[in-house]
Scaffold this motif. Structure first.
Motif, short mmCIF file in Angstrom:
data_model
loop_
_atom_site.label_atom_id
_atom_site.label_comp_id
_atom_site.label_asym_id
_atom_site.label_seq_id
_atom_site.Cartn_x
_atom_site.Cartn_y
_atom_site.Cartn_z
N SER A 287 0.84 -1.19 0.00
CA SER A 287 0.00 0.00 0.00
C SER A 287 0.88 1.25 0.00
O SER A 287 2.07 1.19 0.29
CB SER A 287 -0.90 0.02 1.24
N ASN A 288 0.27 2.38 -0.31
CA ASN A 288 1.01 3.64 -0.27
C ASN A 288 1.56 3.92 1.12
O ASN A 288 2.69 4.41 1.27
CB ASN A 288 0.12 4.80 -0.72
N ASN A 289 0.77 3.61 2.14
CA ASN A 289 1.23 3.83 3.51
C ASN A 289 2.42 2.94 3.85
O ASN A 289 3.37 3.37 4.51
CB ASN A 289 0.10 3.60 4.51
N ALA A 290 2.37 1.68 3.39
CA ALA A 290 3.48 0.76 3.65
C ALA A 290 4.74 1.23 2.93
O ALA A 290 5.85 1.17 3.48
CB ALA A 290 3.11 -0.65 3.20
N ARG A 293 6.19 4.15 4.93
CA ARG A 293 6.84 3.72 6.18
C ARG A 293 8.20 3.09 5.90
O ARG A 293 9.15 3.30 6.65
CB ARG A 293 5.95 2.74 6.94
N GLN A 294 8.29 2.33 4.82
CA GLN A 294 9.55 1.65 4.53
C GLN A 294 10.58 2.60 3.93
O GLN A 294 11.77 2.50 4.24
CB GLN A 294 9.27 0.46 3.62
N LEU A 295 10.15 3.54 3.11
CA LEU A 295 11.09 4.53 2.58
C LEU A 295 11.65 5.41 3.69
O LEU A 295 12.78 5.90 3.58
CB LEU A 295 10.41 5.40 1.52
N GLU A 296 10.88 5.59 4.75
CA GLU A 296 11.37 6.40 5.87
C GLU A 296 12.56 5.76 6.57
O GLU A 296 13.26 6.42 7.34
CB GLU A 296 10.23 6.62 6.88
N LYS A 297 12.82 4.49 6.30
CA LYS A 297 13.99 3.81 6.88
C LYS A 297 15.25 4.00 6.03
O LYS A 297 16.27 3.38 6.28
CB LYS A 297 13.70 2.31 7.03
N GLY A 298 15.16 4.88 5.04
CA GLY A 298 16.27 5.07 4.13
C GLY A 298 17.52 5.66 4.75
O GLY A 298 18.58 5.66 4.12
N ASP A 299 17.44 6.17 5.98
CA ASP A 299 18.64 6.69 6.64
C ASP A 299 19.27 5.67 7.57
O ASP A 299 20.09 6.02 8.42
CB ASP A 299 18.30 7.97 7.41
N SER A 300 18.90 4.39 7.41
CA SER A 300 19.47 3.35 8.27
C SER A 300 19.74 2.08 7.46
O SER A 300 19.22 1.92 6.35
CB SER A 300 18.53 3.02 9.43
N LEU A 301 20.53 1.17 8.04
CA LEU A 301 20.81 -0.11 7.39
C LEU A 301 19.54 -0.94 7.29
O LEU A 301 19.43 -1.80 6.41
CB LEU A 301 21.87 -0.87 8.20
N GLN A 305 16.42 -4.45 4.61
CA GLN A 305 15.58 -5.59 4.96
C GLN A 305 14.10 -5.34 4.70
O GLN A 305 13.27 -6.21 4.97
CB GLN A 305 15.78 -5.93 6.44
N THR A 306 13.76 -4.18 4.16
CA THR A 306 12.35 -3.90 3.90
C THR A 306 11.88 -4.62 2.64
O THR A 306 12.67 -4.95 1.75
CB THR A 306 12.12 -2.38 3.73
N GLU A 307 10.57 -4.83 2.57
CA GLU A 307 9.98 -5.47 1.39
C GLU A 307 10.15 -4.60 0.15
O GLU A 307 10.41 -5.11 -0.94
CB GLU A 307 8.49 -5.74 1.64
N VAL A 308 10.02 -3.29 0.31
CA VAL A 308 10.12 -2.43 -0.86
C VAL A 308 11.52 -2.51 -1.46
O VAL A 308 11.68 -2.55 -2.69
CB VAL A 308 9.72 -0.97 -0.52
#
Length: 369
Positions: A287-290, A293-301, A305-308
């Motif tokens: 989903s767009n929300n998912a 949320r996963q792109l927001e982890k772009g500043d970490s290792l 491990q995200t699905e995206v």
């Protein structure tokens, strides 16, 4: 000298950290502090003044952060320092007074502050006994300029109108590290702080500590130090994120700037990368929300491990019939009042890597510590 510093300097043998990156986990025998400092001196370019002092400050930064002092890491630090300052704790900047006056006048113009008020404020005597004008004319380094602005903001009413509480000098020291970054990573700083963390950045030991933190103090799975050098310039994980943007572009046909920014920093607005990934939403079953949320982890290792991340690369690898690169040099043009040429992050990374290679060649010709 505080107790922790004494322990680091004289007692602490190095233990290699597991799981950080190829260069951080390179196998090497445990070295004594004396051996590490000696190796740093050997690897430094010739004719650097106070080589033992530089070696001590670099050693303490490695020991305090638990970083492996292998030749790859040491040469990487030395290469960045040589590129950024030629081993000067507070390097001079050509035309600094002109740059500073331009900044002041630009801010005054935006705030509609009359020029005569700015001139009057600069002619006020500062805490050093000299006027701000005199100090600006004499300023040669960012450390000196930062001190002027600190006084100007604190002592002159107009200073707060122009700058608020924000000193406009943003980087400094021998590795030209961001002062905001240093302030955010000061919790384990191994020295007693006199003044402020900002002031520490303009010292050799402070500048090297925070610069080494920025270069090596985060886990990354890069196959080459080249990409850490790009991250040093563009931000942690910028090279990994630029590779993700590259894969998204190949899948969607949408041209994206490979700048490493997966979302618009500090905003909920949709950026070009997020819009492009949403085009793949059905294929990714996200989903767009998912996706957000996963792109927001772009500043970490953790983004690895995200699905995206995993699904975008799985699709791109199949489309191309071969593995897509997991690290790409960001396509960023460098912009700063100090820069007078058309330079890019890729240029910076390659230039530093050339220095690292020369250092590694020296290392091969030297006996193992």
């Amino acid at each position: 000298m505080n107790r922790f510093f004494m322990q680091v300097l004289t007692l602490c043998p190095f233990v290699v950290i597991a799981g950080c990156s190829t260069q951080n986990t390179q196998t090497q025998p445990t070295l004594t502090p004396e051996q590490v400092r000696s190796r740093i001196v050997q690897l430094m370019p010739a004719k650097i003044p106070d080589r033992q002092g530089w070696a001590t400050d670099i050693y303490v930064a490695f020991a305090a952060q638990g970083l492996a002092p292998n030749d790859e890491n040491l040469c990487s630090v030395l290469a960045v320092t040589e590129q950024e300052s030629t081993f000067q704790a507070d390097p001079p900047v050509p035309g600094l007074a002109k740059i500073a006056r331009h900044e002041i006048n630009q801010r005054a113009s935006k705030l509609h502050i009359p020029e005569f008020l700015v001139r009057s404020a600069l002619n006020i005597t500062s805490p050093t006994g000299k006027t701000y004008n005199q100090r600006l004319d004499a300023a040669r380094t960012e450390g000196q300029l930062s001190a002027i602005f600190d006084d100007f903001i604190g002592m002159v009413p107009l200073g707060k109108n122009l700058f608020g509480s924000l000193n406009p000098v943003h980087t400094g020291g021998p590795m030209q590290v961001s002062i905001a970054f240093a302030e955010q990573h000061a919790q384990d700083y191994p020295y007693a702080v006199t003044g402020s963390i900002r002031q520490q950045v303009f010292t050799r030991r402070g500048g090297m500590y925070f610069g080494i933190t920025h270069l090596l103090g985060y886990p990354a799975d890069y196959s080459q130090s080249l990409y850490r050098f790009a991250d040093f310039n563009a931000g942690w994980y910028a090279s990994r994120n630029a590779a993700f943007q590259n894969a998204v572009s190949h899948l969607t046909g949408i041209a994206l700037t490979r700048d490493g920014d997966l979302i618009i920093p500090g905003s909920y607005a949709l950026g070009s990368t997020e819009r492009a990934v949403r085009v793949l939403g059905k294929q990714l079953d996200l989903s767009n929300n998912a996706i957000r949320r996963q792109l927001e982890k772009g500043d970490s290792l953790a983004f690895d491990q995200t699905e995206v991340y995993r699904q975008v690369f799985a699709l791109a690898d199949r489309q191309q019939g071969k593995p897509m690169p997991r690290a790409v040099l960001p396509g960023i043009t460098l912009q700063s009042p100090k820069i007078t040429r058309n330079l890019t992050t890729a240029w910076f990374a390659k230039r530093v890597d050339e220095r690292r290679q020369r250092c590694m060649a020296r290392a091969k010709s030297l006996p193992v510590a």
